[in-house]
Each structure stands twice: as structure tokens, then as C-alpha cells.
Scaffold this active site. Structure first.
Site, PDB file in Angstrom:
ATOM      1  N   CYS A  83      26.319  63.107  45.540  1.00 37.42           N
ATOM      2  CA  CYS A  83      26.368  63.919  44.259  1.00 37.42           C
ATOM      3  C   CYS A  83      25.058  63.595  43.275  1.00 37.42           C
ATOM      4  O   CYS A  83      24.792  64.002  41.926  1.00 37.42           O
ATOM      5  CB  CYS A  83      27.545  63.766  43.498  1.00 37.42           C
ATOM      6  SG  CYS A  83      28.939  64.784  44.165  1.00 37.42           S
ATOM      7  N   HIS A  97      25.798  65.755  35.767  1.00 38.87           N
ATOM      8  CA  HIS A  97      26.402  65.948  37.137  1.00 38.87           C
ATOM      9  C   HIS A  97      27.823  66.555  36.782  1.00 38.87           C
ATOM     10  O   HIS A  97      28.587  66.052  35.766  1.00 38.87           O
ATOM     11  CB  HIS A  97      26.675  64.992  38.018  1.00 38.87           C
ATOM     12  CG  HIS A  97      27.428  65.096  39.068  1.00 38.87           C
ATOM     13  ND1 HIS A  97      27.251  66.189  39.936  1.00 38.87           N
ATOM     14  CD2 HIS A  97      28.461  64.487  39.615  1.00 38.87           C
ATOM     15  CE1 HIS A  97      28.168  66.172  40.804  1.00 38.87           C
ATOM     16  NE2 HIS A  97      28.897  65.301  40.693  1.00 38.87           N
ATOM     17  N   ASN A 103      32.365  71.262  41.613  1.00 34.49           N
ATOM     18  CA  ASN A 103      31.535  70.105  41.763  1.00 34.49           C
ATOM     19  C   ASN A 103      30.574  70.830  42.854  1.00 34.49           C
ATOM     20  O   ASN A 103      31.129  70.610  44.088  1.00 34.49           O
ATOM     21  CB  ASN A 103      32.353  68.678  41.946  1.00 34.49           C
ATOM     22  CG  ASN A 103      31.246  67.614  42.452  1.00 34.49           C
ATOM     23  OD1 ASN A 103      30.004  67.920  42.403  1.00 34.49           O
ATOM     24  ND2 ASN A 103      31.730  66.578  42.545  1.00 34.49           N
TER      25      ASN A 103
END
Ligand code: UT7
Length: 318
Positions: free
Chosen positions: A114, A245, A275
């Protein structure tokens, strides 16, 4: 020294939208739980035959158009993904061929889960800073749906698919003020896809100790705020937008508090995208730029944390 500026951004989301209510029919969960714990309402899911490179191609073409350049001007392609089309060649090389610029620039993938986009952006920025690259294409993308265990409620409700891209260019003025990258491999077991190539354990899905990752993420994102601002000599009040993020709205709220920005100064896409790992920051960036909230001259704080653990930040003037 060369500074680095963002010339244009682009993004792509698969057509299919999966609502929380669909997940209620698959695992023991509820729309209420997912929204309360994460802020997620829906996510986009790639078609069975749709790959990471397919998504990257659309995002890259969008960014190239926004930057108003010809693909042949690109000197470097850095692509962040944890879900490459193939083991090799890299998705960056596959993308290079799709863009019709084979053999005109270096192209490689970066794997930092990520945090991948922050890593990829920082690497491209170093090439530009050194003077060896004038224009770089940086892409972040993941097809997380392909590595989800759709019977594991602890993970399948959290992730989505998507891609974002930016064109970076050398500039005489900032640009990027600071980049910070971290990794701590001792936490590898807390968030991983246990199966690999040289260690094919047979479990090819995302496994996560959610609450432990959550606590680490809140702490890491808190401390990176001070560290990054100190490095570039800016203060909290200089920051116009937090572009984080998008893993969990509660982590983002904690980071915004630490940065001293109100939630109307945060580009929040987690509700619609879930996500998307490497895709999440460039997707949020493109969203904020295209809807007119982020304007030329605004100062942005980008930050991410992911498997590894890896984490990092970028402060820049758009
Ligand atoms: O992008 C990379 C970084 N990733 C992240 O940043 C994700 C970080 N982690 C998180 O976002 C959060 O930890 C989660 C959203 C995954 C979970 O939220 P939490 O507040 O940490 O909940 P928890 O894991 O402590 O679980 C609370 C309860 C548990 O039940 P009991 O033991 O209290 O009875 C879980 O079994 O919630 C249960 N639970 C669920 N319930 C309904 C876990 N997943 C679900 C679910 N639906 N999908």
C-alpha cells in the site's frame, strides 16, 4: 538541483461497483459494521479478464492527456503494484509496450504494497533531481480482488481495484519539498499474502491482523507528520490538502488531527473506492485535481502505510 513538479494526473476504476450489501450475502458482516469501522460504502471490482496492466493503461493515457505530452517524451516508467500481470516481465514493461514507447525509456515495477505509490514517486523524483530524467510516468495500481479470500470477512470487505497515474517533470522551482521512506520487515507476518514463487505455501490470499495493523498505522502516520515537516522546514499551517492512502477513515482522521487539518481539507475516496493499495493515493490525487479542489500552488501532504511494514510521505506544491 532539479525540482520535480506534477504535470498531469489520471486514473481508472473498473466498471463494476460492489456495494456493502452484496458482501452481507457472502460473509457474516453488515453495511453498518463496514461503514462504522472503515468508512467504506462500495468498491470497484475488475472483470475476470481485466488485469492490472489494463487498468494502468487507462490511467496512464488519462495522465498523458492531462499533461498534454506525447508518450515518446517519457524518460522513465515506475509502476507500483503488488498484483502484477505476470511474474516477469514487469507490468511497467507491459505498459511501456501498450503506450507504444518500447525501447525509449527505462521501465520497472516497485513492490511496497500500500506504500508502493509513495515509494515509486520518491524513486522517480530522485531520477529527476539527479538530472538524468526530464519526464517520468509514475503509476500505482492493484487488482486486489484477485488475491482476496471472499470467505474472510476480516479482509474481503476492505479492498478494491483501481489505478492512478501521474506525469512528473523537472522544474526550476518546487515541486517536491520532501520525501520520507521507511520499512520495518519485522512486522511482515501481520499483513501478507503468504504464498510466493520460491515459497509456494498454497495460501495465495491477503491475510491480516487488522487491529495490530491499525495501531501501527495510526502511530506511523502520526510520527511521519512531524518528521516530514521538519525535513522540509514547513509548518502544519502551510499544508492545504492531506491526500492519504485510503485504507480506513479512522486512520485518516487520526492523521488529519495530527497534521492539524480539518476533514474538509482531506481528499477522501475510501467510501467509494475501498483500499486499492498502490492505486489509492494517485486515485485520490486525480479525484481532488479533477473536481477542482486541489489548485495549482496548493501544498499537499501525501502519506501511506502498508505491508512490510512500509510507510512514507511526500510534501509537494502542486
Ligand atoms: O492498507 C494497508 C494497511 N491496512 C490497514 O490499514 C487496515 C488496518 N486495519 C483496520 O482498518 C481495522 O483493524 C479493521 C477495519 C480491519 C478492523 O477494525 P477494528 O476496529 O480493528 O476491529 P477488530 O479487528 O478489533 O474486530 C472487532 C470485531 C471482532 O469481533 P469480536 O472479537 O469483538 O467478537 C471481529 O471478529 O469485529 C469483528 N469483525 C467483523 N464484524 C463484522 C471483523 N471483521 C468484521 C466484518 N464484519 N467484516
Amino acid at each position: 538541483m532539479n525540482y520535480t513538479k506534477i504535470l498531469g494526473t489520471g486514473s481508472y476504476l473498473p466498471e463494476r461497483v460492489m456495494l456493502n450489501s452484496e458482501l452481507e450475502a457472502m460473509v457474516d458482516t453488515s453495511d453498518e459494521w463496514i461503514q462504522a469501522r472503515t468508512g467504506i460504502k462500495e468498491r470497484h471490482i475488475a472483470r475476470e479478464d481485466e488485469t492490472t496492466c489494463d487498468m494502468c493503461e487507462q490511467a496512464a493515457l488519462n495522465a498523458i492527456q492531462a499533461a498534454d505530452i506525447d508518450p515518446s517524451e517519457i524518460d522513465l516508467i515506475v509502476l507500483a503494484t503488488s498484483t502484477p500481470d505476470l511474474i516477469y516481465p514487469s507490468t511497467a514493461c507491459l505498459l511501456q509496450a501498450r503506450l507504444g514507447v518500447s525501447n525509449t525509456c527505462a521501465a520497472f515495477d516497485v513492490q511496497a504494497a500500500c506504500s508502493g505509490f509513495v515509494y515509486a514517486f520518491s524513486i522517480a523524483e530522485k531520477f529527476i533531481q539527479s538530472g538524468s530524467v526530464k519526464k517520468a510516468l509514475v503509476v500505482g495500481a492493484d487488482a486486489n480482488s484477485k488475491i482476496l479470500d471472499w470467505t474472510d470477512r476480516g479482509t474481503c470487505v476492505l479492498f478494491g481495484d483501481g489505478a492512478g497515474a501521474i506525469i512528473l517533470e523537472a522544474s526550476d522551482e518546487p515541486g517536491v519539498y520532501a520525501t520520507r521512506l521507511h520499512a520495518d520487515g519485522s512486522h511482515a507476518h501481520l499483513l501478507q499474502v503468504p504464498s510466493g514463487v520460491s515459497k509456494p505455501t498454497g495460501d495465495p490470499f491477503i491475510r491480516m491482523s487488522g487491529n495490530e495493523v491499525f495501531k501501527f498505522a495510526v502511530n506511523a502516520m502520526g510520527s511521519i507528520v512531524d518528521e516530514t515537516l521538519q525535513e522540509c522546514g514547513l509548518s502544519k499551517s502551510d499544508i492545504d490538502w492531506l491526500v492519504p492512502h485510503q485504507a480506513n477513515q479512522r486512520i485518516i482522521k487520526a492523521t488529519a488531527r495530527k497534521l492539524g487539518v480539518t476533514m474538509d481539507k482531506v481528499i477522501l475516496t475510501v467510501a467509494e473506492h475501498g483500499n486499492t493499495s498502490g492505486g489509492s493515493i494517485p486515485l485520490a490525487l486525480d479525484t481532488g485535481i479533477r473536481d477542482g479542489r486541489i489548485k495549482r500552488g496548493d501544498k499537499l501532504f501525501l502519506e501511506a502505510v502498508g505491508s512490510g511494514f512500509t510507510w512514507g510521505s511526500i510534501v509537494l506544491k502542486y
